[in-house]
Design a protein around this motif. Structure first.
Motif, PDB file in Angstrom:
ATOM      1  N   ILE A 104       0.838  -1.207   0.000  1.00  0.00           N
ATOM      2  CA  ILE A 104       0.000   0.000   0.000  1.00  0.00           C
ATOM      3  C   ILE A 104       0.871   1.254   0.000  1.00  0.00           C
ATOM      4  CG2 ILE A 104      -1.653   1.343   1.361  1.00  0.00           C
ATOM      5  CD1 ILE A 104      -2.910  -1.077   0.028  1.00  0.00           C
ATOM      6  N   ALA A 105       1.916   1.261   0.817  1.00  0.00           N
ATOM      7  CA  ALA A 105       2.746   2.461   0.976  1.00  0.00           C
ATOM      8  C   ALA A 105       3.406   2.883  -0.326  1.00  0.00           C
ATOM      9  CB  ALA A 105       3.810   2.215   2.045  1.00  0.00           C
ATOM     10  N   THR A 106       3.764   1.919  -1.153  1.00  0.00           N
ATOM     11  CA  THR A 106       4.452   2.268  -2.401  1.00  0.00           C
ATOM     12  C   THR A 106       3.553   3.013  -3.375  1.00  0.00           C
ATOM     13  OG1 THR A 106       3.925   0.076  -3.319  1.00  0.00           O
ATOM     14  CG2 THR A 106       6.051   0.335  -2.223  1.00  0.00           C
ATOM     15  N   LEU A 107       2.263   3.084  -3.106  1.00  0.00           N
ATOM     16  CA  LEU A 107       1.338   3.815  -3.978  1.00  0.00           C
ATOM     17  C   LEU A 107       1.379   5.322  -3.734  1.00  0.00           C
ATOM     18  CD1 LEU A 107      -1.794   1.459  -3.684  1.00  0.00           C
ATOM     19  CD2 LEU A 107      -0.031   1.474  -5.471  1.00  0.00           C
ATOM     20  N   TYR A 108       2.032   5.741  -2.633  1.00  0.00           N
ATOM     21  CA  TYR A 108       1.987   7.146  -2.226  1.00  0.00           C
ATOM     22  C   TYR A 108       3.402   7.725  -2.216  1.00  0.00           C
ATOM     23  CZ  TYR A 108      -2.714   5.920  -0.767  1.00  0.00           C
ATOM     24  OH  TYR A 108      -4.027   5.496  -0.752  1.00  0.00           O
ATOM     25  N   PRO A 109       3.727   8.590  -3.181  1.00  0.00           N
ATOM     26  CA  PRO A 109       5.107   9.081  -3.306  1.00  0.00           C
ATOM     27  C   PRO A 109       5.582   9.943  -2.149  1.00  0.00           C
ATOM     28  CG  PRO A 109       3.645  10.181  -4.880  1.00  0.00           C
ATOM     29  CD  PRO A 109       2.858   9.060  -4.283  1.00  0.00           C
ATOM     30  N   ASN A 110       4.663  10.537  -1.372  1.00  0.00           N
ATOM     31  CA  ASN A 110       5.090  11.382  -0.253  1.00  0.00           C
ATOM     32  C   ASN A 110       5.431  10.584   1.003  1.00  0.00           C
ATOM     33  OD1 ASN A 110       4.880  13.783  -1.647  1.00  0.00           O
ATOM     34  ND2 ASN A 110       2.762  14.113  -1.077  1.00  0.00           N
TER      35      ASN A 110
END
Length: 451
Positions: free
Chosen positions: A249-255
């Motif tokens: 999931i985390a890799t979907l959010y660049p920030n």
């Protein structure tokens, strides 16, 4: 001004390796190369066949903090001495916000305690209360050089938790002033539901700990936080990421910037069935072997940015047996073993040592604003570095540690400890020899970058 020349070592940069000489004058690296012009009375150290790493930056320690009914076993004096012998020349620790205390008051109190440290110290600001005065302090602290803040999505019972709406307000303020928001990402609602079957049974077996804090807690929290980071533009740092699903999931959010810890890479939930299983209780819990494998792949693929020890140590007498598992103090030690056990693992698996430098030096320095002085071996940088013999692998090292601990989670694992550690040009640790290093400095990230 004292000067030291380190000759013929293999320097492990973040993106390359090279054999070169390093000239240190005072606290600073002044030049790197061959046939360097030396000041008179320069001490020469032959590092032929040795590896030279930048000083390790541990972005996540808890020295002498209140947990349950006591304190973590290492204070700044003992924990920093332990850190140096493992190659950690800078720790980034946390303030503790007490009731009715301002953020600045919590910072000043923690700075006073940190003056006992013999490694350099940076401080993250814990925000465990939401009110208008707290919000007003955030820009002031960032301007003063303390630009990283931490919030929790759980621990409601300890009055540490903020809800997602409050976190988004804080994230927008931090983003507007170019700070970093760190988050303990376990969803409290998921944990409450998972814990409810055990509340009246008073289960004591440590194996219930991961059942009461399931992987889904991280997944839900990371998804919610990822949305906040996208809407606010805030750089958000997820501490101690520990599940394959959370990583995906985390890799979907660049920030989002991601940290994991040695215990999630090297241990799994099978230890909770051991006789000393209660000693491995930490939050979040240790996970499955499949999660370990996914985290290692996340490191290799560049999705995970840092490795922090989450050093929050307890001695055997601090963790009583046969008490309800929810009451076991959460945490394990690891600041002294962070680099040695990982280096041994990297060498054994044939992994890129430059990746280890990125994870433990360069990227923590960049994320937390101290990269103008720390995190790499280059001229004009602080002379924080380690000399390591890659063939000096030990498995019987536990009795040589410098922590207050009498128990270690990594006992028996191969480890390679530095032979020599420099902190700002001073030799502060020698293998098998006791030194009395001078005090470290307390870093304000912005002010250090402006030096």
């Amino acid at each position: 001004m004292n000067s030291v020349l380190i000759k013929n070592g293999t320097i492990i940069h973040a993106d390359s390796q090279s054999i070169a000489d390093i000239l240190i004058q005072g606290e600073t690296i002044t030049s790197i190369g061959e046939n360097l012009v030396l000041p008179s009375s320069t001490r020469i150290i032959d590092a032929t066949g040795k590896l030279i790493f930048p000083g390790i930056i541990d972005p996540h320690t808890h020295m002498g903090i209140p947990i349950k009914s006591g304190f973590s076993a290492d204070n700044f004096a003992s924990g920093s001495r332990s850190a140096l012998h493992g190659g950690v020349t800078t720790i980034l620790d946390f303030t503790v916000l007490e009731r009715d205390q301002t953020l600045m008051e919590s910072l000043e109190l923690r700075k006073n305690l940190a003056r006992e440290s013999v490694c350099d110290v940076g401080l993250h600001i814990n925000i465990t209360r939401f009110d208008p005065d707290i919000l007003k302090e955030i820009p002031v602290l960032i301007k003063a050089g303390f630009s990283s803040f931490k919030v929790f999505t759980t621990y409601k019972e300890s009055h540490m938790m903020l809800d997602y709406e409050q976190i988004e307000v804080i994230a927008r303020i931090i983003a507007a002033h170019n700070g970093v928001l760190m988050v303990h990402a376990e969803d409290d609602g998921v944990i409450s539901a998972a814990m409810s079957p055990y509340l009246e049974e008073l289960e004591t077996a440590p194996r219930f700990h991961p059942l009461g804090r399931p992987a889904e807690a991280e997944v839900v929290a990371v998804r919610r936080l990822g949305g906040i980071s996208a809407r606010s533009g805030c750089t958000m740092y997820i501490v101690h990421l520990n599940t394959a699903a959370g990583l995906k999931i985390a890799t979907l959010y660049p920030n989002l910037k991601l940290e994991t810890c040695p215990h999630y890479l090297l241990l799994n939930d099978g230890v909770y069935d051991q006789e000393d299983g209660h000693m491995y209780v930490a939050s979040p819990p240790l996970r499955k072997k499949a999660d370990q494998e996914a985290l290692w792949q996340g490191l290799i693929d560049g999705h995970i940015d840092t490795i922090g020890s989450d050093h929050c140590p307890f001695c055997l007498e601090d963790k009583a047996r046969n008490i309800p598992f929810q009451e076991i103090p959460n945490g394990m030690g690891g600041v002294e073993t962070l680099f040695p056990v990982l280096l041994a693992k990297f060498l054994d698996q044939g992994l890129d040592l430059c990746l280890l430098t990125r994870l433990t030096s360069k990227q923590p320095a960049e994320i937390f604003g101290i990269s103008s002085r720390k995190g790499s071996i280059n001229p004009q940088m602080d002379a924080d570095l380690l000399i390591v013999d890659p063939h000096n692998v030990k498995t019987d090292w536990e009795g040589t540690l410098h922590t207050h601990l009498d128990w270690n989670a990594y006992s028996g694992l191969p480890a390679i400890f530095p032979e020599m550690v420099f902190r700002r040009g001073e030799i502060v640790a020698l293998q098998d020899k006791g030194l009395r290093p001078t005090s470290g400095v307390i870093l304000g990230s912005r002010s250090r970058n402006q030096e």
